[in-house]
Design a protein around this motif. Structure first.
Motif, PDB file in Angstrom:
ATOM      1  N   ASP A  14       0.831  -1.199   0.000  1.00  0.00           N
ATOM      2  CA  ASP A  14       0.000   0.000   0.000  1.00  0.00           C
ATOM      3  C   ASP A  14       0.870   1.255   0.000  1.00  0.00           C
ATOM      4  OD1 ASP A  14      -2.525   1.251   0.022  1.00  0.00           O
ATOM      5  OD2 ASP A  14      -2.247   1.730   2.149  1.00  0.00           O
ATOM      6  N   LYS A  15       1.973   1.217   0.741  1.00  0.00           N
ATOM      7  CA  LYS A  15       2.887   2.350   0.778  1.00  0.00           C
ATOM      8  C   LYS A  15       3.494   2.582  -0.608  1.00  0.00           C
ATOM      9  CE  LYS A  15       6.202   4.069   4.031  1.00  0.00           C
ATOM     10  NZ  LYS A  15       7.146   3.759   5.079  1.00  0.00           N
ATOM     11  N   LYS A  16       3.873   1.501  -1.287  1.00  0.00           N
ATOM     12  CA  LYS A  16       4.449   1.610  -2.623  1.00  0.00           C
ATOM     13  C   LYS A  16       3.412   2.162  -3.594  1.00  0.00           C
ATOM     14  CE  LYS A  16       8.233   0.618  -4.855  1.00  0.00           C
ATOM     15  NZ  LYS A  16       9.440   1.349  -4.591  1.00  0.00           N
ATOM     16  N   LYS A  17       2.162   1.739  -3.462  1.00  0.00           N
ATOM     17  CA  LYS A  17       1.102   2.225  -4.347  1.00  0.00           C
ATOM     18  C   LYS A  17       0.864   3.713  -4.153  1.00  0.00           C
ATOM     19  CE  LYS A  17      -1.467  -2.053  -4.969  1.00  0.00           C
ATOM     20  NZ  LYS A  17      -2.729  -2.740  -4.719  1.00  0.00           N
ATOM     21  N   GLN A  18       1.009   4.213  -2.914  1.00  0.00           N
ATOM     22  CA  GLN A  18       0.830   5.639  -2.684  1.00  0.00           C
ATOM     23  C   GLN A  18       1.911   6.443  -3.387  1.00  0.00           C
ATOM     24  OE1 GLN A  18       0.800   6.022   1.544  1.00  0.00           O
ATOM     25  NE2 GLN A  18      -1.348   5.439   1.755  1.00  0.00           N
ATOM     26  N   GLU A  19       3.167   5.981  -3.293  1.00  0.00           N
ATOM     27  CA  GLU A  19       4.250   6.647  -4.005  1.00  0.00           C
ATOM     28  C   GLU A  19       3.971   6.631  -5.494  1.00  0.00           C
ATOM     29  OE1 GLU A  19       7.995   4.886  -3.240  1.00  0.00           O
ATOM     30  OE2 GLU A  19       8.120   5.617  -1.196  1.00  0.00           O
ATOM     31  N   ILE A  20       3.599   5.460  -5.979  1.00  0.00           N
ATOM     32  CA  ILE A  20       3.351   5.300  -7.401  1.00  0.00           C
ATOM     33  C   ILE A  20       2.177   6.166  -7.825  1.00  0.00           C
ATOM     34  CG2 ILE A  20       2.612   3.650  -9.152  1.00  0.00           C
ATOM     35  CD1 ILE A  20       4.258   1.550  -7.643  1.00  0.00           C
ATOM     36  N   GLY A  21       1.158   6.258  -6.982  1.00  0.00           N
ATOM     37  CA  GLY A  21      -0.002   7.075  -7.296  1.00  0.00           C
ATOM     38  C   GLY A  21       0.362   8.536  -7.456  1.00  0.00           C
ATOM     39  N   LYS A  25      -0.060  10.766 -10.737  1.00  0.00           N
ATOM     40  CA  LYS A  25      -0.809  12.019 -10.699  1.00  0.00           C
ATOM     41  C   LYS A  25       0.021  13.176 -11.265  1.00  0.00           C
ATOM     42  CE  LYS A  25      -3.571  10.751  -6.686  1.00  0.00           C
ATOM     43  NZ  LYS A  25      -3.817  11.019  -5.255  1.00  0.00           N
ATOM     44  N   ILE A  26       1.308  13.190 -10.942  1.00  0.00           N
ATOM     45  CA  ILE A  26       2.189  14.239 -11.459  1.00  0.00           C
ATOM     46  C   ILE A  26       2.313  14.120 -12.974  1.00  0.00           C
ATOM     47  CG2 ILE A  26       4.562  15.094 -11.474  1.00  0.00           C
ATOM     48  CD1 ILE A  26       4.707  14.360  -8.505  1.00  0.00           C
ATOM     49  N   TRP A  75       2.679  17.247  -3.863  1.00  0.00           N
ATOM     50  CA  TRP A  75       3.064  16.250  -4.868  1.00  0.00           C
ATOM     51  C   TRP A  75       4.528  16.449  -5.263  1.00  0.00           C
ATOM     52  CZ3 TRP A  75      -1.467  16.232  -8.938  1.00  0.00           C
ATOM     53  CH2 TRP A  75      -2.637  15.740  -8.334  1.00  0.00           C
ATOM     54  N   VAL A  76       4.906  17.700  -5.459  1.00  0.00           N
ATOM     55  CA  VAL A  76       6.295  18.004  -5.824  1.00  0.00           C
ATOM     56  C   VAL A  76       7.237  17.580  -4.694  1.00  0.00           C
ATOM     57  CG1 VAL A  76       7.901  19.852  -6.430  1.00  0.00           C
ATOM     58  CG2 VAL A  76       5.575  19.888  -7.341  1.00  0.00           C
ATOM     59  N   ALA A  77       6.831  17.849  -3.450  1.00  0.00           N
ATOM     60  CA  ALA A  77       7.663  17.454  -2.306  1.00  0.00           C
ATOM     61  C   ALA A  77       7.788  15.933  -2.209  1.00  0.00           C
ATOM     62  CB  ALA A  77       7.072  18.020  -1.015  1.00  0.00           C
ATOM     63  N   THR A  78       6.697  15.230  -2.496  1.00  0.00           N
ATOM     64  CA  THR A  78       6.749  13.762  -2.468  1.00  0.00           C
ATOM     65  C   THR A  78       7.677  13.240  -3.563  1.00  0.00           C
ATOM     66  OG1 THR A  78       4.489  13.695  -1.634  1.00  0.00           O
ATOM     67  CG2 THR A  78       5.361  11.666  -2.569  1.00  0.00           C
ATOM     68  N   LEU A  79       7.610  13.849  -4.732  1.00  0.00           N
ATOM     69  CA  LEU A  79       8.499  13.439  -5.828  1.00  0.00           C
ATOM     70  C   LEU A  79       9.959  13.704  -5.460  1.00  0.00           C
ATOM     71  CD1 LEU A  79       8.806  12.334  -8.679  1.00  0.00           C
ATOM     72  CD2 LEU A  79       8.506  14.658  -9.539  1.00  0.00           C
ATOM     73  N   GLU A  80      10.232  14.839  -4.840  1.00  0.00           N
ATOM     74  CA  GLU A  80      11.599  15.121  -4.391  1.00  0.00           C
ATOM     75  C   GLU A  80      12.072  14.087  -3.377  1.00  0.00           C
ATOM     76  OE1 GLU A  80      11.306  19.095  -2.899  1.00  0.00           O
ATOM     77  OE2 GLU A  80      11.671  19.989  -4.873  1.00  0.00           O
TER      78      GLU A  80
END
Length: 154
Positions: A14-21, A25-26, A75-80
């Motif tokens: 589930d954690k991996k899916k959130q990152e992937i999500g 989205k980006i 979203w940008v912070a998560t990608l970073e």
């Protein structure tokens, strides 16, 4: 015990899916901002095919995402954060390897001097062919060359 293991695996997935999500989205937001952008389209295609992107590709996506006006900053912070977690791979430098064989300059000078005066000397012609083919001359052959030079080049 089995239920605990199943729950742990589910939480990790589930954690991996959130990152992937977030990455998905980006990608969608960047595509909506510029539908003709080939870079984002190729990233979307690769992301659908492989399910992941390399660190360099994510860095390129981050650059595109920062240019989009209505991109949520979380979203940008998560990608970073995803980029920072990924390992950085360095190419090792090419090492200069010393040649295995070093020609004996003294033997080469002796061969040249003898053959300049006596170009048909069979033994020295043979030793020159060995020398030119990067074969090592034995100590006996080198001493033979020295003896020839003393006898022939007086």
């Amino acid at each position: 015990m089995g239920l605990f293991l199943y729950c742990a695996i589910f939480v990790l997935m589930d954690k991996k899916k959130q990152e992937i999500g977030v990455i998905e989205k980006i990608l969608d937001a960047c595509y909506q901002a510029n539908p003709d952008g080939l870079f984002v389209m190729s990233l979307m295609h690769q992301y659908e095919e492989r399910g992941s992107l390399s660190k360099k590709q994510l860095q390129g996506l981050l650059g595109k995402a920062q240019k989009v006006q209505d991109m949520p900053p979380n979203w940008v912070a998560t990608l970073e954060a995803v980029i920072l977690k990924m390992p950085t791979r360095f190419k090792s430098e090419v090492k200069v390897v010393a040649p295995v064989f070093q020609k004996d300059e003294k033997a080469g000078q002796l061969i040249t001097a003898i053959l300049d005066k006596y170009p048909q000397h069979k033994r020295v012609v043979f030793l020159r062919s060995k020398y030119d083919n990067n074969e090592t001359l034995t100590t006996a052959e080198v001493s033979e060359l020295e003896r020839f030079s003393k006898l022939l080049l007086k």
